[in-house]
Design a protein around this motif. Structure first.
Motif, mmCIF file in Angstrom:
data_model
loop_
_atom_site.group_PDB
_atom_site.id
_atom_site.type_symbol
_atom_site.label_atom_id
_atom_site.label_comp_id
_atom_site.label_asym_id
_atom_site.label_seq_id
_atom_site.Cartn_x
_atom_site.Cartn_y
_atom_site.Cartn_z
ATOM 1 N N CYS A 1 24.729 -30.207 21.949
ATOM 2 C CA CYS A 1 23.563 -29.002 22.580
ATOM 3 C C CYS A 1 24.038 -27.797 21.193
ATOM 4 C CB CYS A 1 24.361 -27.980 23.264
ATOM 5 S SG CYS A 1 24.022 -29.125 25.144
ATOM 6 N N VAL A 2 22.661 -27.347 21.231
ATOM 7 C CA VAL A 2 23.032 -25.938 19.972
ATOM 8 C C VAL A 2 23.928 -25.390 21.373
ATOM 9 C CG1 VAL A 2 21.651 -24.079 18.707
ATOM 10 C CG2 VAL A 2 20.788 -26.858 18.864
ATOM 11 N N VAL A 3 23.982 -24.652 22.087
ATOM 12 C CA VAL A 3 24.620 -23.538 22.474
ATOM 13 C C VAL A 3 25.512 -24.655 23.919
ATOM 14 C CG1 VAL A 3 25.301 -21.586 23.670
ATOM 15 C CG2 VAL A 3 23.762 -22.005 21.685
ATOM 16 N N TYR A 4 26.436 -24.949 24.302
ATOM 17 C CA TYR A 4 26.425 -25.757 25.525
ATOM 18 C C TYR A 4 27.024 -24.149 26.953
ATOM 19 C CZ TYR A 4 29.489 -29.054 27.876
ATOM 20 O OH TYR A 4 29.839 -30.264 28.764
ATOM 21 N N GLY A 5 26.741 -23.149 26.223
ATOM 22 C CA GLY A 5 26.611 -22.581 27.942
ATOM 23 C C GLY A 5 25.855 -22.859 28.827
ATOM 24 N N MET A 6 24.070 -23.205 29.158
ATOM 25 C CA MET A 6 23.474 -23.759 30.359
ATOM 26 C C MET A 6 24.453 -24.704 31.192
ATOM 27 S SD MET A 6 20.355 -22.075 29.461
ATOM 28 C CE MET A 6 19.418 -22.964 30.592
ATOM 29 N N PRO A 7 24.558 -25.938 29.872
ATOM 30 C CA PRO A 7 25.160 -26.985 31.037
ATOM 31 C C PRO A 7 26.485 -26.896 30.726
ATOM 32 C CG PRO A 7 23.859 -27.671 28.796
ATOM 33 C CD PRO A 7 23.856 -26.281 27.826
ATOM 34 N N GLN A 8 27.579 -26.550 30.298
ATOM 35 C CA GLN A 8 28.620 -26.645 30.231
ATOM 36 C C GLN A 8 28.964 -25.637 31.919
ATOM 37 O OE1 GLN A 8 30.873 -23.210 28.210
ATOM 38 N NE2 GLN A 8 32.900 -24.119 28.128
ATOM 39 N N ALA A 9 27.823 -24.504 32.108
ATOM 40 C CA ALA A 9 28.147 -23.857 33.693
ATOM 41 C C ALA A 9 27.987 -24.823 34.200
ATOM 42 C CB ALA A 9 27.130 -22.565 33.725
ATOM 43 N N VAL A 10 27.211 -25.847 34.441
ATOM 44 C CA VAL A 10 26.749 -26.671 35.843
ATOM 45 C C VAL A 10 27.894 -28.048 35.570
ATOM 46 C CG1 VAL A 10 24.146 -26.036 36.092
ATOM 47 C CG2 VAL A 10 25.250 -28.257 34.331
ATOM 48 N N THR A 11 28.335 -28.034 34.876
ATOM 49 C CA THR A 11 29.607 -29.145 34.496
ATOM 50 C C THR A 11 31.164 -28.195 35.266
ATOM 51 O OG1 THR A 11 28.509 -30.193 32.318
ATOM 52 C CG2 THR A 11 30.495 -30.720 33.252
ATOM 53 N N LYS A 12 31.195 -26.969 34.516
ATOM 54 C CA LYS A 12 31.894 -26.578 35.040
ATOM 55 C C LYS A 12 32.700 -26.558 36.368
ATOM 56 C CE LYS A 12 34.645 -24.822 31.261
ATOM 57 N NZ LYS A 12 35.526 -23.434 30.594
ATOM 58 N N ALA A 13 31.165 -26.053 37.169
ATOM 59 C CA ALA A 13 31.298 -26.016 38.542
ATOM 60 C C ALA A 13 31.076 -27.187 39.393
ATOM 61 C CB ALA A 13 29.955 -24.915 38.606
ATOM 62 N N ASN A 14 31.110 -28.815 38.527
ATOM 63 C CA ASN A 14 31.191 -29.932 39.211
ATOM 64 C C ASN A 14 29.756 -30.011 40.279
ATOM 65 O OD1 ASN A 14 34.001 -30.698 38.204
ATOM 66 N ND2 ASN A 14 34.089 -29.053 39.692
ATOM 67 N N ILE A 15 28.120 -29.013 39.665
ATOM 68 C CA ILE A 15 27.304 -29.921 40.319
ATOM 69 C C ILE A 15 26.766 -30.525 39.180
ATOM 70 C CG2 ILE A 15 24.873 -28.474 40.223
ATOM 71 C CD1 ILE A 15 26.056 -25.999 39.708
ATOM 72 N N SER A 16 26.934 -31.442 38.349
ATOM 73 C CA SER A 16 26.570 -31.733 37.384
ATOM 74 C C SER A 16 27.162 -33.025 36.799
ATOM 75 C CB SER A 16 26.218 -31.496 35.728
ATOM 76 O OG SER A 16 26.009 -32.671 35.468
ATOM 77 N N GLU A 17 26.775 -34.452 37.502
ATOM 78 C CA GLU A 17 27.225 -35.626 37.450
ATOM 79 C C GLU A 17 27.335 -36.450 35.967
ATOM 80 O OE1 GLU A 17 24.657 -38.538 38.677
ATOM 81 O OE2 GLU A 17 25.016 -37.573 41.200
ATOM 82 N N ARG A 18 26.878 -36.171 35.461
ATOM 83 C CA ARG A 18 26.040 -36.732 34.177
ATOM 84 C C ARG A 18 26.455 -35.957 33.013
ATOM 85 N NH1 ARG A 18 22.288 -41.960 35.221
ATOM 86 N NH2 ARG A 18 23.745 -43.243 37.025
ATOM 87 N N ASN A 19 26.835 -35.931 31.448
ATOM 88 C CA ASN A 19 26.830 -35.522 30.533
ATOM 89 C C ASN A 19 26.498 -36.328 30.086
ATOM 90 O OD1 ASN A 19 28.904 -34.046 31.849
ATOM 91 N ND2 ASN A 19 28.275 -32.290 30.701
ATOM 92 N N ILE A 20 24.718 -36.076 29.015
ATOM 93 C CA ILE A 20 24.190 -37.670 28.234
ATOM 94 C C ILE A 20 24.474 -36.443 27.167
ATOM 95 C CG2 ILE A 20 22.441 -38.524 28.392
ATOM 96 C CD1 ILE A 20 22.210 -38.353 31.602
ATOM 97 N N PRO A 21 24.312 -37.458 25.972
ATOM 98 C CA PRO A 21 23.079 -37.056 25.183
ATOM 99 C C PRO A 21 22.325 -36.743 24.797
ATOM 100 C CG PRO A 21 25.495 -38.646 24.458
ATOM 101 C CD PRO A 21 24.704 -38.851 25.749
ATOM 102 N N ILE A 22 21.569 -36.551 23.894
ATOM 103 C CA ILE A 22 20.104 -35.736 24.513
ATOM 104 C C ILE A 22 19.450 -37.092 23.775
ATOM 105 C CG2 ILE A 22 19.876 -34.691 21.633
ATOM 106 C CD1 ILE A 22 17.675 -33.684 24.653
ATOM 107 N N PHE A 23 19.757 -37.660 22.889
ATOM 108 C CA PHE A 23 19.283 -38.698 22.393
ATOM 109 C C PHE A 23 18.580 -40.099 23.530
ATOM 110 C CE2 PHE A 23 23.078 -38.486 20.147
ATOM 111 C CZ PHE A 23 23.611 -39.538 20.668
#
Length: 383
Positions: free
Chosen positions: A348-370
């Motif tokens: 990420c250029v800025v991890y703010g938005m992905p971090q928000a859904v990750t910290k809230a346990n909403i995201s089930e996968r964190n995937i590299p852009i490629f």
């Protein structure tokens, strides 16, 4: 220690105001001012700043050419200032392709009146990008020497790798990437009817990376929400459409969603999805009664409307971006049974938005852009 900033612009007034604003922040120090791209290249090598603010249109050498040269000789974060015109949009997108990390609209009136919102936005953006200096430098020294010149690397991939909107982990080998990807290869078998992606800072190149890898036979509509000025979104959609196998367009009010087409939310407005999953339509509105949503377009508002139409038959993805827009919308989708993914921190250029859904346990996968495009194709079982 303060981050060192080089300001590049042919307007003495603009340079002076940007310098004054940035120097008000104890974490920022303007160490030099360049009047054109040629001076900027020289001062980058001599002063070694942590971040550069760059105008697009300048005499002697324009900003886009300067960005290309700087990223070749001494890669570092660059923030573009761009005019809010169709030509300015095209030039800004060219600058992002060349390696600039982000952009801000060039608004003389806001700079002149020293509005609190504009001051804080500029300071925050420059601080955030400056903190990426080491990662940008490592990405170029590693990716350029290995993957960039590896067999099978396409021209489009090389353009993407040049862009600072992605930071490749320097310690990750090709074997590491394959092994990490193998853990997410199997499809969950879930039924889908829509793909929805939300993003902000760093999003233009991240979206291009994903969408150019989707097949022409993509079987569902795609909704895209990118924080971007209204004068930019059509130019961005046209560029994506030119580079992608799928159709990409700026969404228009009242049109019906069809499979294999990506709809980019118009800047400066809100995009809602209405109707039923079999006959979903776009509703573009100037304002919305949920006034706390400051972004136009807002990922939250669009995703919340999607949850009412498609329920859980959605794959929602949050990419790089500042703030937490998208968290509420993703929560609404997940409550209906949708799957939510987020871009991983390292790319990420800025991890703010992905971090928000990750910290809230909403995201089930964190995937590299490629790996995101491949993961979408596998998860949706697209042939």
């Amino acid at each position: 220690m303060a981050y060192r900033v080089l300001v590049v612009d042919d307007s003495s007034f603009f340079c002076r105001r940007v310098k004054d604003i940035l120097n008000q922040d104890r974490l920022l120090e303007v160490i030099g001012i360049a009047r054109n791209g040629e001076e900027a290249i020289k001062m980058v090598t001599e002063l070694k700043p942590d971040v550069v603010t760059m105008d697009v249109e300048m005499p002697v050498m324009d900003g886009i050419t300067a960005v290309k040269r700087i990223m070749q000789i001494q890669p570092l974060p660059i923030l573009m200032f761009s005019s809010l015109t169709s030509d300015g949009a095209k030039a800004t997108l060219d600058a992002l392709d060349a390696g600039a990390l982000d952009f801000l609209p060039k608004k003389f009136e806001d700079i002149a009146r020293n509005s609190k919102e504009s001051v804080e936005l500029l300071q925050n953006r420059v601080r955030t990008l400056a903190a990426k200096r080491g990662l940008v430098a490592r990405r170029y020294s590693t990716a350029s020497k290995t993957a960039f010149n590896s067999p099978g690397t396409t021209a489009k991939t090389q353009i993407f790798m040049r862009s600072s909107s992605v930071v490749v982990a320097p310690a990750a080998s090709q074997t590491d990437v394959k092994e990490s990807f193998s853990t997410i290869r199997r499809s969950s078998g879930k039924r889908y009817e829509l793909l929805a992606i939300g993003t902000s800072t760093g999003g233009p190149v991240a979206l291009q990376k994903i969408l150019t890898e989707l097949p022409e036979t993509f079987p569902h509509p795609i909704i895209l929400v990118q924080h971007m000025p209204g004068s930019f979104t059509k130019a961005f959609a046209d560029r994506l459409n030119h580079n992608c196998k799928i159709t990409v367009k700026e969404a228009t009010h009242g049109e019906r969603l069809v499979k294999g087409c990506a709809y980019l939310a118009p800047g400066g407005k809100q995009m809602l999805i209405e109707g039923s999953s079999r006959n979903a339509t776009v509703n573009i509105v100037e304002t919305h009664d949920q006034a706390h949503h400051l972004f136009k377009p807002s990922v939250d508002l669009t995703f919340q409307s999607i949850s009412q139409v498609y329920a859980g038959n959605v794959l929602g993805i949050i990419l790089t971006g500042m703030g937490s827009d998208g968290k509420e919308g993703c929560a609404a989708l997940k409550q209906k049974g949708a799957k939510i993914w987020a871009q991983d921190e390292q790319t990420c250029v800025v991890y703010g938005m992905p971090q928000a859904v990750t910290k809230a346990n909403i995201s089930e996968r964190n995937i590299p852009i490629f790996d995101i495009a491949k993961s979408i194709v596998l998860e949706m079982q697209i042939k």
